[in-house]
Each structure stands twice: as C-alpha cells, then as structure tokens.
Design an enzyme around this catalytic site. Sequence first.
Site, PDB file in Angstrom:
ATOM      1  N   HIS A 302       0.860  -1.186   0.000  1.00 50.40           N
ATOM      2  CA  HIS A 302       0.000   0.000   0.000  1.00 50.40           C
ATOM      3  C   HIS A 302       0.895   1.234   0.000  1.00 50.40           C
ATOM      4  CE1 HIS A 302      -3.628   2.268   0.483  1.00 50.40           C
ATOM      5  NE2 HIS A 302      -3.262   2.762   1.663  1.00 50.40           N
ATOM      6  N   GLU A 313       2.320  -0.736   8.137  1.00 44.08           N
ATOM      7  CA  GLU A 313       2.358  -1.802   7.136  1.00 44.08           C
ATOM      8  C   GLU A 313       3.601  -2.666   7.301  1.00 44.08           C
ATOM      9  OE1 GLU A 313       1.571  -2.601   2.372  1.00 44.08           O
ATOM     10  OE2 GLU A 313       1.948  -0.543   3.052  1.00 44.08           O
ATOM     11  N   LYS A 334       3.384   3.844  -5.670  1.00 43.47           N
ATOM     12  CA  LYS A 334       2.892   5.189  -5.367  1.00 43.47           C
ATOM     13  C   LYS A 334       4.029   6.202  -5.359  1.00 43.47           C
ATOM     14  CE  LYS A 334      -1.247   3.978  -2.644  1.00 43.47           C
ATOM     15  NZ  LYS A 334      -1.172   2.501  -2.596  1.00 43.47           N
TER      16      LYS A 334
END
Length: 412
Positions: A302, A313, A334
């Site tokens: 993520h 995470e 990302k």
Amino acid sequence: MNRRVVVTGIGMITPVGLDTETTWAALLRGENGVGPITKFDATDYGARIAGEVRGFDPLQFVEKRDLKKMDLHVQYAIAAARNAWEMADVEGAYEPERIGTLIGSGIGGLNIMQKFHAVQIKRGAGKVSPFFIPGLIVNLASGWVSIIHNLKGPNSAVCTACSTGNHALGDAYRIIQRGEADAMVAGGSEGVVCSLAVDGFAAMRALSTRNDEPERASRPFDADRDGFILGEGAGLMVLEAEETALARGATIMAEVAGYGMSSDAFHLSAPPEDGDGAIRVMQATLADAGLTPEDIDYVNAHGTSTPVGDKAEVNALKAVFGDHLPNVPVSSTKSMMGHLLGAAGGVESGITVLALRDGKIPPTMNYETPDPECDIDVVPNEVRDADLDVALTNSFGFGGTNAALAFRRYRA
C-alpha cells in the site's frame, strides 16, 4: 461452485501513462508523474502538487454529447475499460447476461459536486443540471461501462476509500467463483484533483508539502517521508472463469489466487501501530489461496508515504512473514504516481500481474534515507529482474477497511 478465476485484460489510466503498457514501461524506467497542480490555481494551498493524468482526451472514448453527463472518474473508467476490453479481446465472447461490471470509486463525483454547488450558490435554485445526480454517484462508472459494452450481468460498485479497487476486484472474483457470471470488468477509478479535495486532505495533514521537489515528494518507507501525494486515474481488469477463458482461446495473464478482507476497528483515518488489520487481511488472503508466507515472491505494498501508515504496514509484514521477510521484495509504485485513492488497488493489482508476467519488480523511487523502523527490502530506485510465481498486493482505507489479493502465475 468454486471456479478458478483468471486475468485476461488490464486497463490503466495513470499519471505516467494513458494505457496499460505505457504505464508499465514508465514504472520500470522509474519515471515520475507527480508535478505542480494545473487543474486549478493552487498558489494559496499548503500542498500544491499532485499526480495528474495529463494529455487525456475523453472524446477518444466518449461521445461529445455524453461528456456533460459524467464526472471525470467515469470518463477515466470508460477509457480504462476499453483498454482492458481490447487487451482481453472479449468482444462477443459471452452472452450479455453472463458478463458484468463491478467498478468502484473512493470518493466519486467530487468535481461535479463542487462545480454545481458553485452554480447553485451563484445563480440560485433551478439552475443545477439534470445530469448532476447521475454524474455524481459512485456506481455510474460501472453503469456507463455496462451500457457501452452491453454487459447485462451483475452491475455493482464498491466505495471503500483507498481499498476500493481491491475490494471491487475481489468481489468480482467471488461472483465468478460462485457461478453468477462467467466474466467481469472490475476495478476502481478516481478523479478528484480539485481544490475541495486538496483542501480537505491538507486539513488532515495527510499530504506532502514538498512542493519545490514534486518528483521527489512521494517517498514510501523513506525516513524523510512527510505525507502522500493526491493522484488520479483508473485501473480495471477483465476477470474470467478459467474454463470459459480457455474455451474461447483467451490469453491468460495470471490467476487470482486469493482474496481477503478485514477491519481495523480502530480509527477513522489512522491504522493501529501494530498493523493488526493489515496482518489479518494478509493472513486471510493467504488462507483463501492455500498459500504460506514462504510462497510469496513479491508484495506490492500500500506504501502511501505517510509516517504512520508505512510503519504500520511494515509491522504487519514482519508479523505475517517473520524470518522470511528479508527474502521478500516489497515495493510501492505510489512513489511514482502518488496515491490514486479508489483507483489505487485496481492499478496496483494490474502492476502485480504485470510483474508476474514479465518477471520484473518495479522500484520504490525516492528511497534515499533508510528508516530503521521500515527495515525491509523496498527495491530501491531501480527495477529488479526476478523469478516470480506468486505475488500479493495490499490496500488499506479510511475507516479501517482493508483488502488484499494474491495473484499466481497461471498454470493449466
């Protein structure tokens, strides 16, 4: 029924490319799609950078008369659906009642809401377009794709913040497993780089303010990370039952091996430090797939570039993978596109499948200063060749909603 489900098409609209293969090639080169906001005058905003989709021409996908009926997230979904549809070469392969749509959005039509709220304030009652409500609501991306492609099977939508894309794909996977459809077009779309969204996320102190270095602002797992970058786009897949895909001679890209869901039940926007919900969603996905942690060759994280989220995470990864974690590369794409919110899971699931297809792991860019609390193999700054068989992708959303998917290299 518990049928095997496979991926035959991937469609993407992202800040680094207007189709799947262009996006994938850009990510492998480490290209960055983050830059100064151009969609509105952001001079007075604390965060003035975003991952915008540039060069997108909706008239390549939508009739001009229909543009006024749809928000930007719908346009992106239509374009990504076309990309996935053509890659899967699925035109005419199914009776319309046996193929459906399940496309979500984390926020939906915020652009059109902002636009017509201003119209009403300025001009008063009776001046709002009759297309305002149909353009606004989240399920219209799924609705438009079903209309354009004459898909008469299940037609639904998911709205689970940043977990939307993975939840949509996972729910479509379940629909096919159960035999309620033979194929689905599924994923997520988002188009909210607008002043209201930027102001709202900035008020939460969620956004990076590294405005002078936009291409270096998203830096997941780096010690100097200071928030996420708002992004936009769409990521969709064509999922099919294995037997029907084989029967029509489809090119199968990967198998959907497992799907998991969980809730943090902790906070509106922050994860628990120990990553409890993330632990359980990864464990649920592994159990659904009949896999062990040692079976996983790559994790598409993520990895939003927020101080709290990345740490949580990593803690979850340590709990799930234990002593095997040093052997598992974990990267966040990302770092190159920003956070596409409801589209993130769809795009990142597509990236995970492409990694399996090509044996290449996209890097985590902008990794310069190691964080001792994020001491994992983040595939820093350069693409890595790898022999990949099974990969996992994570998505975590506001409200503590979590989704993960496992993909496996396809074997008959």
